[in-house]
Design a protein around this motif. Structure first.
Motif, mmCIF file in Angstrom:
data_model
loop_
_atom_site.group_PDB
_atom_site.id
_atom_site.type_symbol
_atom_site.label_atom_id
_atom_site.label_comp_id
_atom_site.label_asym_id
_atom_site.label_seq_id
_atom_site.Cartn_x
_atom_site.Cartn_y
_atom_site.Cartn_z
ATOM 1 N N ALA A 158 48.372 59.620 43.001
ATOM 2 C CA ALA A 158 48.443 59.501 43.796
ATOM 3 C C ALA A 158 45.903 59.378 43.349
ATOM 4 O O ALA A 158 45.782 57.548 44.043
ATOM 5 C CB ALA A 158 48.320 60.153 45.312
ATOM 6 N N ALA A 159 46.306 60.227 43.114
ATOM 7 C CA ALA A 159 44.223 59.850 42.810
ATOM 8 C C ALA A 159 44.157 59.643 41.820
ATOM 9 O O ALA A 159 43.323 58.449 41.935
ATOM 10 C CB ALA A 159 43.790 61.215 42.575
ATOM 11 N N SER A 160 45.173 58.955 40.805
ATOM 12 C CA SER A 160 44.669 58.772 39.359
ATOM 13 C C SER A 160 44.234 56.484 39.858
ATOM 14 O O SER A 160 43.852 55.832 40.371
ATOM 15 C CB SER A 160 45.508 58.203 38.783
ATOM 16 N N ALA A 161 45.454 56.283 41.359
ATOM 17 C CA ALA A 161 46.133 54.988 41.494
ATOM 18 C C ALA A 161 44.512 55.000 42.160
ATOM 19 O O ALA A 161 43.667 53.588 42.632
ATOM 20 C CB ALA A 161 46.574 55.158 42.718
ATOM 21 N N GLU A 162 43.900 56.439 43.622
ATOM 22 C CA GLU A 162 42.464 56.268 44.153
ATOM 23 C C GLU A 162 41.398 55.566 42.973
ATOM 24 O O GLU A 162 40.729 54.743 43.525
ATOM 25 C CB GLU A 162 42.225 56.560 44.646
ATOM 26 N N CYS A 163 40.800 56.289 42.123
ATOM 27 C CA CYS A 163 40.098 56.902 41.565
ATOM 28 C C CYS A 163 39.719 55.412 40.184
ATOM 29 O O CYS A 163 38.770 54.979 40.205
ATOM 30 C CB CYS A 163 40.086 57.791 40.311
ATOM 31 N N ALA A 164 41.284 54.476 40.497
ATOM 32 C CA ALA A 164 41.099 53.456 39.058
ATOM 33 C C ALA A 164 40.249 52.326 40.534
ATOM 34 O O ALA A 164 39.151 51.691 39.980
ATOM 35 C CB ALA A 164 42.243 53.379 38.714
ATOM 36 N N ALA A 165 40.740 52.606 41.621
ATOM 37 C CA ALA A 165 40.820 51.241 42.811
ATOM 38 C C ALA A 165 39.043 51.596 42.884
ATOM 39 O O ALA A 165 38.028 50.724 42.957
ATOM 40 C CB ALA A 165 41.178 51.523 44.198
ATOM 41 N N ILE A 166 37.979 52.679 43.100
ATOM 42 C CA ILE A 166 36.693 53.619 43.022
ATOM 43 C C ILE A 166 36.216 52.545 41.874
ATOM 44 O O ILE A 166 35.184 52.026 42.018
ATOM 45 C CB ILE A 166 36.136 55.024 44.002
ATOM 46 N N LEU A 167 36.662 52.618 41.408
ATOM 47 C CA LEU A 167 36.033 52.844 39.590
ATOM 48 C C LEU A 167 36.367 51.198 39.476
ATOM 49 O O LEU A 167 34.889 50.529 39.807
ATOM 50 C CB LEU A 167 37.034 52.862 38.169
ATOM 51 N N ALA A 168 36.844 49.765 40.224
ATOM 52 C CA ALA A 168 36.866 48.985 40.343
ATOM 53 C C ALA A 168 36.161 48.409 41.192
ATOM 54 O O ALA A 168 36.609 47.340 42.023
ATOM 55 C CB ALA A 168 38.278 48.080 40.772
ATOM 56 N N THR A 169 35.588 49.358 42.488
ATOM 57 C CA THR A 169 34.997 48.949 43.758
ATOM 58 C C THR A 169 35.700 48.451 44.335
ATOM 59 O O THR A 169 34.586 47.680 45.052
ATOM 60 C CB THR A 169 33.160 48.687 42.928
ATOM 61 N N HIS A 170 36.981 48.250 44.732
ATOM 62 C CA HIS A 170 38.047 48.283 45.970
ATOM 63 C C HIS A 170 37.812 49.150 47.489
ATOM 64 O O HIS A 170 37.686 50.646 46.980
ATOM 65 C CB HIS A 170 39.973 48.224 45.609
ATOM 66 N N GLU A 171 37.239 48.363 48.167
ATOM 67 C CA GLU A 171 36.730 48.943 49.152
ATOM 68 C C GLU A 171 37.646 49.831 49.664
ATOM 69 O O GLU A 171 37.826 50.513 50.719
ATOM 70 C CB GLU A 171 36.065 47.914 50.279
#
Length: 298
Positions: A158-171
């Motif tokens: 779950a954190a892996s997916a969230e961190c990737a989304a943060i890195l991609a600047t997805h709100e």
């Protein structure tokens, strides 16, 4: 090519230790499915993403090293485990080296990413503690099992997916967290099913080995609640035991009926939630990951 690059970066990170022994031991580790890296790279693919993947793979490897010591596992992915080959002390210290180097590299990332991943490792460790507690006796409580795998198996995904989304600047990074959480739940339940349904040569370990080593996974919990009192006592008597041929065959046949069917339904329940989120965020790669995962050899 992408996953090979992740593996190379992880090795480069570890080479900063300048410890020939640690590097040599790390090279002994078998590379797994790298699900978490596939997940990250399906959301964002740049230099920072590859470095994030390497950190996550080091964390995952460290957790498995410690897990094998706790479970006294002799095999990991069909090969002799590090603890079996070099001893528990060596396996624990190698795990600590991987953790510490991963967190050093993680400290260079945005604090939101560092906090998310760090929190997941805390949850993973809590899940390991819960797993150890559940191994003390036969567990017939489905919710306790689900809570444990949420922490131990799904939190890092779950954190892996969230961190990737943060890195991609997805709100909407919490949507990605939920996707990873449901994916992780489904993934672990399917792994538990495969321990029962697959042949030993495919598993790299004997079938039903989870139960014999002290893990009451979902199919066993479902089976328990189907049995009469005498049969319940029989099932509990087999817990953490080396099964004779008659008990093995009888238990195996009972599991392959309704309990496996119900466990598959639970995996699909979580898988479908993940699929809905992948469709919501319009990411075909994430759809493909969940479809491939839930369709693998049950």
């Amino acid at each position: 090519m992408g996953l090979e690059r992740v593996a190379n970066i992880a090795l480069e990170i570890l080479q900063n230790t300048q410890s020939k022994e640690a590097i040599s031991l790390y090279k002994e580790l078998e590379c797994g499915k790298m699900l978490r890296s596939k997940l990250v790279l399906s959301i964002v693919e740049n230099e920072s993403a590859y470095r994030l993947c390497a950190i996550i793979e080091l964390i995952q490897s460290a957790s498995l090293l410690h897990d094998d010591v706790i479970d006294e596992s002799l095999l990991r992915r069909g090969k002799t485990s590090i603890n079996a080959k070099f001893g528990n002390k060596t396996a624990i210290m190698l795990g600590d080296i991987l953790y510490s180097n991963a967190f050093f590299e993680l400290s260079k990332f945005d604090s939101q990413i560092a906090q998310s991943l760090s929190q997941s490792v805390s949850l993973l460790s809590i899940g390991e503690l819960e797993d150890v507690s559940l191994e003390q006796s036969f567990n017939n409580n489905e919710q306790k099992y689900l809570d444990m795998i949420t922490h131990k198996s799904a939190s890092l995904i779950a954190a892996s997916a969230e961190c990737a989304a943060i890195l991609a600047t997805h709100e909407n990074h919490r949507d990605y967290y939920k996707y990873g959480l449901y994916l992780g739940m489904a993934f672990q339940i399917i792994d538990d099913i495969l321990d029962i349904t697959q042949k030993s040569e495919n598993l790299g370990k004997p079938a039903l080995s989870d139960f014999c080593s002290g893990k009451t996974t979902l199919p066993y919990i479902y089976l328990y609640h189907e049995l009469d009192n005498d049969k319940k006592a029989w099932l509990k008597s087999l817990f953490k035991k080396n099964l004779n041929t008659d008990d093995f065959e009888h238990l195996h046949s009972l599991l392959l009926e309704n309990p496996i069917k119900k466990a598959k339904q639970k995996a699909l329940f979580y898988g479908n939630f993940a699929l809905q989120i992948a469709q919501k965020v319009k990411n075909k790669k994430l759809e493909s990951i969940i479809n491939t995962m839930i369709e693998r050899d049950f």
